[in-house]
Design a protein around this motif. Structure first.
Motif, short mmCIF file in Angstrom:
data_model
loop_
_atom_site.label_atom_id
_atom_site.label_comp_id
_atom_site.label_asym_id
_atom_site.label_seq_id
_atom_site.Cartn_x
_atom_site.Cartn_y
_atom_site.Cartn_z
N VAL A 1 0.80 -1.28 -0.06
CA VAL A 1 -0.10 -0.06 -0.12
C VAL A 1 0.81 1.32 -0.25
CG1 VAL A 1 -2.10 1.07 0.93
CG2 VAL A 1 -1.56 -1.52 1.42
N ILE A 2 0.60 2.16 0.87
CA ILE A 2 1.57 3.37 0.81
C ILE A 2 2.85 3.34 1.34
CG2 ILE A 2 1.46 5.87 1.72
CD1 ILE A 2 -0.72 5.33 0.17
N ALA A 3 3.16 2.14 1.86
CA ALA A 3 4.51 1.76 2.16
C ALA A 3 5.36 1.59 1.06
CB ALA A 3 4.77 0.66 2.88
N GLY A 4 4.69 1.29 -0.15
CA GLY A 4 5.36 1.03 -1.52
C GLY A 4 5.87 2.28 -2.08
N TRP A 5 5.25 3.46 -1.56
CA TRP A 5 5.53 4.77 -2.15
C TRP A 5 6.63 5.20 -1.12
CZ3 TRP A 5 0.18 7.06 -2.96
CH2 TRP A 5 -0.49 6.43 -4.03
N ALA A 6 6.38 5.15 0.27
CA ALA A 6 7.23 5.95 1.11
C ALA A 6 8.66 5.24 1.26
CB ALA A 6 6.54 6.01 2.30
N VAL A 7 8.48 3.96 1.37
CA VAL A 7 9.95 3.21 1.55
C VAL A 7 10.86 3.31 0.35
CG1 VAL A 7 11.10 0.95 2.08
CG2 VAL A 7 8.85 1.80 2.99
N PRO A 8 10.48 3.27 -0.70
CA PRO A 8 11.67 3.75 -1.97
C PRO A 8 12.25 4.81 -1.77
CG PRO A 8 9.53 2.42 -2.83
CD PRO A 8 9.34 2.87 -1.61
N THR A 9 11.43 5.91 -1.21
CA THR A 9 11.87 7.32 -1.16
C THR A 9 12.99 7.08 -0.27
OG1 THR A 9 9.75 8.26 -2.05
CG2 THR A 9 11.38 9.90 -0.84
N ILE A 10 12.77 6.65 0.93
CA ILE A 10 13.67 6.51 2.06
C ILE A 10 14.83 5.63 1.64
CG2 ILE A 10 14.06 5.49 4.57
CD1 ILE A 10 11.03 6.06 4.86
N LEU A 11 14.66 4.61 0.94
CA LEU A 11 15.72 3.93 0.16
C LEU A 11 16.85 4.87 -0.51
CD1 LEU A 11 14.16 0.40 -0.57
CD2 LEU A 11 16.00 0.79 1.14
N SER A 12 16.06 5.58 -1.50
CA SER A 12 16.91 6.36 -2.26
C SER A 12 17.41 7.64 -1.74
CB SER A 12 16.04 6.83 -3.46
OG SER A 12 15.61 5.57 -4.28
N HIS A 13 16.69 8.19 -0.67
CA HIS A 13 17.13 9.56 -0.43
C HIS A 13 17.27 9.63 1.11
CE1 HIS A 13 16.36 11.12 -4.24
NE2 HIS A 13 15.13 10.67 -4.07
N GLU B 1 17.21 16.99 2.12
CA GLU B 1 17.54 18.16 2.69
C GLU B 1 16.23 19.30 2.70
OE1 GLU B 1 20.06 19.19 4.06
OE2 GLU B 1 21.15 17.24 3.75
N PRO B 2 16.00 20.35 3.52
CA PRO B 2 14.91 21.11 3.35
C PRO B 2 14.87 21.66 2.00
CG PRO B 2 15.99 21.52 5.32
CD PRO B 2 16.96 20.28 4.52
#
Length: 679
Positions: free
Chosen positions: A388-400, A525-526
């Motif tokens: 679900v939403i983790a499929g969008w959130a976690v890739p962002t965390i992995l990449s950045h 970063e901000p």
């Protein structure tokens, strides 16, 4: 994108388009207007020398030794340049007779002899191959004919399948030229001091042309690919026939619509005889008349679907799977043997839940390995849980994200220990996400967030939320946004349910009142928030489409099987099966490009638009097929009987053309980013 997917097919199409553009085809067609005896001998001689109409004939029989798909790619390229002289009839005849020739072919009993007016060899139904009269039709580039002694004989199934397969390739070439011509004109034509391509109405019209052209291309490609698979022994004729009916239901109406839209974009110049647009419209109209009604194909599709037929595209991995399949099979069988509540952890441990993610959370799997893992998990009966939403959130965390963020959030999210929601949309910022007003103010050790979010699913039970908030109001909108990870148990968060048109409350409003978010929960970063919101992993998920149709289309097929539907209703069901099949084919073509080492083509970008239309239209059809019982339905929902569940589905799918960017916004994006129209 054109029909061809492999490098060899793309190169063939490019070279043939260049060759065909040098022939003076349009000039020759215009010069021969009004002459029923015109046979375009010079152009036919050039095409014959190239062996274009006999590409799929075995070399031993004087042909090119290629496949039906190769032949279709060639016909598409030549139709793009409106090469006259009867290539379609010649290609059909060459396939039927396994020999090169300048054929005219009668496809339907008592019907027109395709390209018979310029042919030297005739393939008539029930006749001896003699006795035709060439007549002038609306297509100035062809000379069809009428049999002087028409016979009503049973239609030859293979003849029809071959004819529609190759005619669909021509329809794809016509649609592609019309799209390109309209877009090129919209980029330079000025009205009211602006390029007309910057007008939203023109953007939407061109984007719809793109959707239709990609659908035509996908269906035409599949018909030819199925014929090739049949020749190679990897598919049966039932699959080819189904693919051909989907092509007939899709390609010819589609080519006509794109040709008409081309004239519309061109405006007055497109209505003149001087411009070439009407010649393509004439070819599209003629092809549609030759193959017959799309509704008749839709009726056959319904009958086949009721009998259990679904399009199953065979993918040849060309031996690339040999080295990885044994391990994948063993792992899938080991996971399958575990108790259901133990399988998720095992999938995570093996990297099989998200194999496209980088190690240690995935396998960094290439497209081949991803498909093999999917196949073996499916074979073993293992169903992956939805992130679900983790499929969008976690890739962002992995990449950045930071190492600490990855350690804290990734594995627990994969294991289902953390549930996520998305705090992006606001009452005044839907598709225009850059205009969001939620404010983040610097405080000691972090940030204080204040604002309102809306349309937030699962917020009432989420552990964490990905949140965009404005941290700098003095820079351009896109640059002043920061990406936060928000603990949904934080003080100052209030979640209020929103009741939707289904009567349920799946969405929520979320109010943030001086919510503290520590610095360690800022991703990157901000000011990087806008860039991060659009992030996907470079190694994208690749998967083959399921043979099963979407939920409402399968339901419509069930109704066709269990109820005495009218002929009109059965046609409507067939068209929905065709549309859902085309949606799946768009995904297949994207996957095949990935297997070939290429990025996604236009079909991946328009798939959502077409998929939304399919789901909305099919769910509405399901309810309509059940008549006036709707008027007495007291309750809707999954617990309210079949009709109640069907109505819930119809109402619920209305959100699909809004969520994740409205259809109108997505068409703007497609027009600008894919077609290159001005902003």
């Amino acid at each position: 994108m054109s029909l061809g997917i492999t490098d060899e097919q793309v190169e063939l199409a490019d070279s043939l388009r260049k060759w065909a553009s040098s022939l003076g085809s349009i000039e020759a067609a215009r010069a021969a207007e009004g002459d029923p005896a015109a046979d375009f001998a010079a152009i036919w001689s050039a095409a014959d020398e190239m062996g274009i109409a006999a590409i799929a004939v075995p070399e031993a029989d004087g042909g090119g030794g290629g496949t039906v798909l190769d032949q279709a790619v060639a016909l598409e390229a030549c139709a793009h340049e409106l090469v006259p002289g009867g290539l379609l009839g010649a290609a059909i005849g060459a396939l039927l007779e396994s020999a090169p020739g300048r054929y005219g072919v009668q496809v339907h009993p008592g019907g027109v002899v395709w390209d018979g007016g310029a042919a030297t060899e005739l393939l008539l139904l029930g006749g001896d191959g003699s006795g035709v009269v060439a007549e002038i039709g609306i297509d100035l580039t062809t000379r069809h004919a009428r049999a002087t002694t028409p016979r009503e004989v049973p239609v030859e199934r293979r003849r029809r399948l071959v004819a529609v397969t190759l005619a669909a390739a021509e329809a794809a070439g016509v649609a592609r030229w019309c799209l390109e011509t309209a877009v090129d004109y919209a980029k330079v034509r000025e009205q009211f001091g602006q390029k007309i391509g910057s007008f939203q109405a023109i953007k939407h019209l061109c984007a719809q042309m793109l959707e239709t052209a990609e659908s035509v291309t996908a269906a035409a490609w599949d018909a030819a690919a199925a014929a090739t698979a049949l020749e190679e022994g990897t598919e049966d004729e039932t699959q080819w026939a189904f693919a051909v009916d989907v092509a007939q239901a899709t390609c010819f109406d589609g080519a006509v619509e794109v040709a008409k839209a081309c004239v519309q974009v061109l405006g007055g110049i497109g209505f003149t005889h001087e411009h070439d647009a009407h010649l393509y419209l004439r070819r599209a109209l003629t092809l549609r008349a030759l193959v017959g009604s799309s509704d008749s194909a839709a009726e056959r599709i319904t009958a086949a679907a009721v009998a259990g037929v679904r399009r199953q595209v065979a993918v040849d991995l060309e031996g690339r799977d040999d080295a990885v399949r044994p391990d994948a099979r063993a792992a899938a069988e080991r996971i399958s043997a575990l108790a259901p509540d133990e399988q998720r952890a095992a999938l995570v441990e093996a990297g099989y839940l998200t194999p496209h993610w980088p190690t240690p959370y995935g396998l960094g799997a290439d497209p081949t390995l991803q498909i093999v893992i999917d196949q073996e998990l499916g074979r073993a009966g293992v169903v992956r849980p939805d992130l679900v939403i983790a499929g969008w959130a976690v890739p962002t965390i992995l990449s950045h994200g930071t190492d600490a963020q990855r350690e804290r959030f990734v594995r627990p999210s994969l294991l289902g220990e953390l549930t996520w929601c998305q705090l992006f949309s606001e009452p005044g910022s839907g598709s225009d996400l850059a205009s969001l007003r939620t404010k983040a103010t610097r405080v000691e050790g972090g940030w204080s967030l204040t604002g309102q979010k809306v349309w937030t699913s699962v917020a009432e039970r989420a552990d964490w939320g990905i949140c965009l908030a404005r941290t700098d109001a003095d820079v351009p909108q896109h640059k002043g946004i920061t990406y936060f990870l928000v603990d949904m148990r934080s003080r100052g968060i209030e979640v209020r349910p929103l009741r939707e048109i289904t009567g349920e409350a799946l969405f929520n409003e979320v109010f943030l009142d001086d919510v503290f978010v520590p610095d360690e929960c800022v991703v990157a970063e901000p000011g990087d928030g806008w860039k991060l919101a659009r992030t996907t992993l470079a190694n994208e998920r690749v998967a083959m489409a399921s043979a099963r149709l979407t939920k409402s289309v399968e339901r419509a097929v069930d109704l066709a099987a269990s109820r005495d539907l009218s002929a009109v209703e059965r046609v409507q069901v067939g068209h929905q099966v065709a549309l859902a099949t085309v949606c799946a084919l768009l995904g297949v073509r994207t996957t095949l490009r990935a297997l070939g080492g290429h990025g996604p083509g236009a079909e991946s970008s328009v798939a959502k638009l077409i998929g939304v239309r399919s789901r909305q239209d099919s769910s509405e059809l399901v309810v309509r097929l059940q008549g006036d019982d709707l008027a007495l339905l007291g309750a809707i929902g999954k617990e309210s009987g079949e009709l109640g569940a069907d109505v819930w589905e119809q109402l619920n799918t209305r959100c699909l053309s809004i969520a994740g960017g409205t259809t109108q916004i997505l068409r703007n994006v497609a027009a600008e980013r894919i077609l290159g129209l001005p902003r």
